[in-house]
Design a protein around this motif. Structure first.
Motif, short mmCIF file in Angstrom:
data_model
loop_
_atom_site.label_atom_id
_atom_site.label_comp_id
_atom_site.label_asym_id
_atom_site.label_seq_id
_atom_site.Cartn_x
_atom_site.Cartn_y
_atom_site.Cartn_z
N TYR A 1 -0.36 3.95 -6.41
CA TYR A 1 0.38 2.55 -6.00
C TYR A 1 1.79 2.79 -5.25
O TYR A 1 2.46 3.77 -5.69
CB TYR A 1 0.75 1.79 -7.26
N TYR B 1 5.46 0.49 -5.11
CA TYR B 1 6.21 -0.72 -5.55
C TYR B 1 7.52 -0.85 -4.76
O TYR B 1 8.03 0.14 -4.47
CB TYR B 1 6.45 -0.58 -7.02
N LEU C 1 9.71 -5.07 -10.13
CA LEU C 1 8.75 -4.39 -9.38
C LEU C 1 8.03 -5.14 -8.86
O LEU C 1 7.08 -6.18 -9.44
CB LEU C 1 8.28 -3.22 -10.21
N LEU D 1 4.26 -4.81 -6.38
CA LEU D 1 3.43 -4.04 -5.71
C LEU D 1 3.29 -4.51 -4.27
O LEU D 1 3.02 -5.56 -3.79
CB LEU D 1 2.26 -4.35 -6.61
N TYR E 1 -1.86 -0.47 -2.93
CA TYR E 1 -2.59 0.54 -4.05
C TYR E 1 -3.73 1.00 -3.36
O TYR E 1 -4.31 0.64 -2.51
CB TYR E 1 -2.87 -0.46 -5.30
N TYR F 1 -7.59 2.92 -4.73
CA TYR F 1 -8.53 3.44 -5.77
C TYR F 1 -8.83 4.95 -5.40
O TYR F 1 -9.55 5.58 -6.57
CB TYR F 1 -9.63 2.57 -5.85
N ASP G 1 0.62 -7.69 -4.19
CA ASP G 1 1.05 -8.99 -4.26
C ASP G 1 2.05 -9.33 -3.33
O ASP G 1 2.06 -10.51 -2.79
CB ASP G 1 1.43 -9.18 -5.66
N GLY H 1 -8.72 0.56 -18.61
CA GLY H 1 -7.92 -0.48 -19.44
C GLY H 1 -6.82 0.28 -19.73
O GLY H 1 -5.83 -0.36 -20.19
N LYS H 2 -6.91 1.41 -20.13
CA LYS H 2 -5.56 1.91 -20.76
C LYS H 2 -4.94 2.75 -19.62
O LYS H 2 -4.70 3.98 -19.60
CB LYS H 2 -6.12 3.20 -21.75
N ASN H 3 -4.51 1.74 -18.71
CA ASN H 3 -3.85 2.37 -17.49
C ASN H 3 -2.54 2.66 -17.51
O ASN H 3 -1.65 1.79 -16.96
CB ASN H 3 -4.21 1.11 -16.43
N ILE H 4 -1.99 3.54 -17.81
CA ILE H 4 -0.79 4.16 -18.06
C ILE H 4 -0.31 4.59 -16.68
O ILE H 4 -0.80 5.66 -16.07
CB ILE H 4 -0.30 5.28 -18.81
N GLN H 5 0.70 4.07 -15.90
CA GLN H 5 1.16 4.35 -14.66
C GLN H 5 2.24 5.12 -14.72
O GLN H 5 3.20 5.22 -15.63
CB GLN H 5 1.43 3.09 -13.75
N TYR H 6 2.14 6.43 -14.01
CA TYR H 6 3.39 7.37 -13.98
C TYR H 6 4.02 7.42 -12.83
O TYR H 6 3.33 7.18 -11.78
CB TYR H 6 2.69 8.79 -14.32
N PHE H 7 5.26 7.18 -12.78
CA PHE H 7 6.16 7.01 -11.49
C PHE H 7 6.97 8.25 -11.04
O PHE H 7 7.16 9.14 -11.79
CB PHE H 7 7.42 5.85 -11.87
N GLY H 8 7.03 8.09 -9.65
CA GLY H 8 7.99 9.06 -9.15
C GLY H 8 9.51 8.93 -9.28
O GLY H 8 9.71 7.53 -9.77
N LEU I 1 2.00 -2.20 -22.16
CA LEU I 1 3.08 -0.97 -22.17
C LEU I 1 4.40 -1.27 -22.01
O LEU I 1 4.76 -2.40 -21.46
CB LEU I 1 2.48 -0.42 -20.90
N TYR J 1 8.07 0.33 -20.86
CA TYR J 1 8.60 1.33 -20.04
C TYR J 1 10.27 1.07 -20.26
O TYR J 1 10.56 0.23 -20.33
CB TYR J 1 8.39 1.22 -18.60
#
Lengths: 113, 109
Positions: free
Chosen positions: A33, A35, A43, A45, A48, A50, A59, A98-105, B34, B36
């Protein structure tokens, strides 16, 4: 700990220049993704993906483009930067589902003069 | 359209205080919620909540989900200046993550 890297961290450029913001992750995540975040604001978006060869607009309308030729790499390109593009750009990745934990740079802070 | 709303938008406290941050959501198909923490750069993951009434805890931070009220709270006890940050609540949808506007917490010495 997440392994997602963005370069450059800071960029100051003149109007009209073409730039590419790099984002790479070593976690094998399918979803990635981009942002955009202005100081003190939410934030939003902008793009993105897949997986390889899959990209979608988010958006918030953006003049940038992205590509996903490799799973680990999701660069964002501005063909002709303008002052209105000045912002922070954050890249994220996730396994998805569903357990969509996003990790960010760490983000790229872009200033267009 | 899925919506996540956080309150308050801004909060100033002194070290040692306890704070409660609120997050409410209106989503078509609930998956998880979630939390953060965002300091000067990128958001870092704190908690993921999927079940109502089960508290998640990490040190002085804890969070709980109330599916009946469509809300969650994040508690921070004995606040420290290092807790100063924007706290974001988010709901993952099919395509992306819907973020709230965040609560900007400032902890004064």
């Amino acid at each position: 700990e997440a392994d997602i890297y963005q370069t450059p961290r800071y960029l100051v450029i003149g109007t009209g220049k073409k730039i590419t913001l790099e984002c790479s992750q070593t976690m094998g995540h399918d979803k990635m993704y981009w942002y955009q975040q202005d100081p003190g604001m939410e934030l939003h978006l902008i793009h993105y993906s897949y997986g390889v060869n899959s990209t979608e607009k988010g958006d918030l309308s953006s003049e940038s483009t992205v590509s996903r030729i490799r799973t680990e790499h999701f660069p964002l390109t501005l063909e002709s930067a303008r002052p209105s593009h000045t912002s922070q750009y954050l890249c994220a990745s996730s396994i998805g589902g569903g357990k969509n934990i996003q990790y960010f740079g760490a983000g790229t802070r872009l200033s267009v003069l | 359209e899925d919506k996540v709303v956080q309150s308050p938008l801004s909060l100033v406290v002194h070290e040692g205080d306890t704070v409660t941050l609120n997050c409410s959501y209106e989503v078509t198909n609930f998956r998880s919620l979630l939390w953060y923490k965002q300091e000067k750069k990128a958001p870092t993951f704190l908690f993921m909540l999927t079940s109502s009434g089960i508290e998640k805890k990490s040190g002085r931070l804890s969070s709980i989900l109330d599916k009946k009220e469509l809300s969650s709270i994040l508690n921070i006890t004995a606040t420290q200046t290092g807790d100063s940050a924007i706290y974001l609540c988010a709901h993952p949808s099919n395509n992306d993550m819907r973020f709230g506007a965040g609560t900007r917490l400032t902890v004064k010495p």
